[in-house]
Design an enzyme around this catalytic site. Structure first.
Site, PDB file in Angstrom:
ATOM      1  N   CYS A  71       0.855  -1.183   0.000  1.00 48.75           N
ATOM      2  CA  CYS A  71       0.000   0.000   0.000  1.00 48.75           C
ATOM      3  C   CYS A  71       0.888   1.229   0.000  1.00 48.75           C
ATOM      4  CB  CYS A  71      -0.916  -0.010   1.223  1.00 48.75           C
ATOM      5  SG  CYS A  71      -1.783   1.549   1.511  1.00 48.75           S
ATOM      6  N   HIS A 163      -4.991  -3.088 -10.570  1.00 51.28           N
ATOM      7  CA  HIS A 163      -5.853  -1.913 -10.651  1.00 51.28           C
ATOM      8  C   HIS A 163      -6.534  -1.854 -12.012  1.00 51.28           C
ATOM      9  CE1 HIS A 163      -4.436   0.008  -6.923  1.00 51.28           C
ATOM     10  NE2 HIS A 163      -3.273  -0.539  -7.237  1.00 51.28           N
ATOM     11  N   GLU A 212     -11.387  -0.129  -3.154  1.00 48.73           N
ATOM     12  CA  GLU A 212     -10.293  -1.072  -2.899  1.00 48.73           C
ATOM     13  C   GLU A 212     -10.840  -2.446  -2.544  1.00 48.73           C
ATOM     14  OE1 GLU A 212      -6.628   0.070  -1.022  1.00 48.73           O
ATOM     15  OE2 GLU A 212      -7.495   2.016  -0.487  1.00 48.73           O
ATOM     16  N   CYS A 221      -5.706   5.960  -2.119  1.00 53.48           N
ATOM     17  CA  CYS A 221      -4.978   4.725  -2.405  1.00 53.48           C
ATOM     18  C   CYS A 221      -3.711   5.104  -3.162  1.00 53.48           C
ATOM     19  CB  CYS A 221      -5.839   3.770  -3.229  1.00 53.48           C
ATOM     20  SG  CYS A 221      -4.988   2.263  -3.748  1.00 53.48           S
ATOM     21  N   GLY A 224      -3.086   2.941  -6.224  1.00 50.95           N
ATOM     22  CA  GLY A 224      -4.128   3.280  -7.182  1.00 50.95           C
ATOM     23  C   GLY A 224      -3.891   4.616  -7.855  1.00 50.95           C
TER      24      GLY A 224
END
Length: 282
Positions: A71, A163, A212, A221, A224
């Protein structure tokens, strides 16, 4: 058990220093702590661990207990945590994740506390089977995909986790609670997918909302946002080697997609509070 709550522009996790604490059944613990009524309330759980190949190691678990690869927002928060808590005095550190080693540059403020962090996020992965996407295409760019009876032009990128990026005229009115699960569990994605819904403001500015996998809509994110900028460049909206500002619900991130396909992310990390609790009976 001592824990800290931190967030990267609203993407909030519970952080546990596993140099001092022992965590058993982190999947169940993440579900418990993430609950806003019976736990603390968060997007998930992050463990800060020793590493044999980097300065530190992270494991991250979503609110539903599933383990994520990495992350971006959490990496920045870990950089702040280990520096502010005196676990390192270096302003350049390496962090082992489930998707490889990430390299962080820490920027202290006037009080010698970390205010923002730059992360070398590594190379964007564009080969569908490596993302993974169930497709034989060389790249999955602006491909028509039907979700709940509506067709979207979808671009798929992995930044260590999968993604799907869709560009829309506006994103504020989207009911992500309704449509997000259909993207997450679409048959195209064997490991589920994170989905970014993006409005192009100009060639240096984007607006994004994110659903998510395992957590639902979050305020931000990091991976992302990186995937969104990569997708914007692949679709001709922005250019490589130029800093792109992305507005998320929780704040802004700055992203650069380089000629060598690596991605740099720059953004804040915020400490919220430290707490203590009895280790729950899971």
């Amino acid at each position: 058990m001592t824990f800290s709550k931190m967030h990267g522009i609203g993407n909030d996790y519970i952080y546990i220093n596993c140099f001092k604490e022992t965590v058993t059944e982190p999947e169940k613990l993440s579900v418990f702590l993430s609950d806003v009524r019976f736990g603390v309330g968060s997007d998930g759980l992050v463990l800060i661990l020793p590493s044999e190949v980097a300065d530190f190691r992270m494991r991250i678990f979503n609110a539903d207990g599933s383990e994520a690869m990495m992350c971006g927002n959490a990496t920045r928060c870990i950089g702040k945590y280990v520096y502010d808590m005196g676990m390192t005095d270096k302003t350049e550190i390496s962090l082992e994740t489930n998707s490889g080693i990430k390299y962080l540059t820490l920027y202290p403020d006037a009080n010698n506390k970390i205010e923002s962090v730059k992360v070398d996020m590594g190379k964007a992965i564009l080969v569908p089977r490596e993302i993974p996407v169930n497709s034989d295409l060389e790249r999955f760019i602006a491909q028509p995909v039907t979700v709940d009876g509506k067709e979207y032009a979808m671009t798929c990128v992995s930044m260590g986790n999968p993604h799907a990026v869709v560009f829309l005229p506006e994103v504020d009115s989207l009911d992500l609670e309704k449509i997000g699960p259909s993207f997450e569990h679409h048959e195209l994605f064997p490991d589920r997918v994170n989905t970014e819904f993006v409005r192009v403001i100009d060639d240096h500015t984007l607006q994004m909302r994110v659903w998510e996998r395992g957590s639902g809509e979050t305020f931000a994110c990091g991976t992302g946002t990186c995937a969104t900028v990569v997708a914007a460049i692949l679709n001709g909206f922005c250019k490589k080697e130029e800093e792109i500002l992305v507005h998320l619900r929780g704040g802004d991130l700055r992203i650069i997609y380089h000629e060598d396909d690596t991605v740099t992310m720059i953004g804040p990390a915020t400490y919220v509070f430290e707490g203590k609790m009895e280790y729950p009976n899971l």
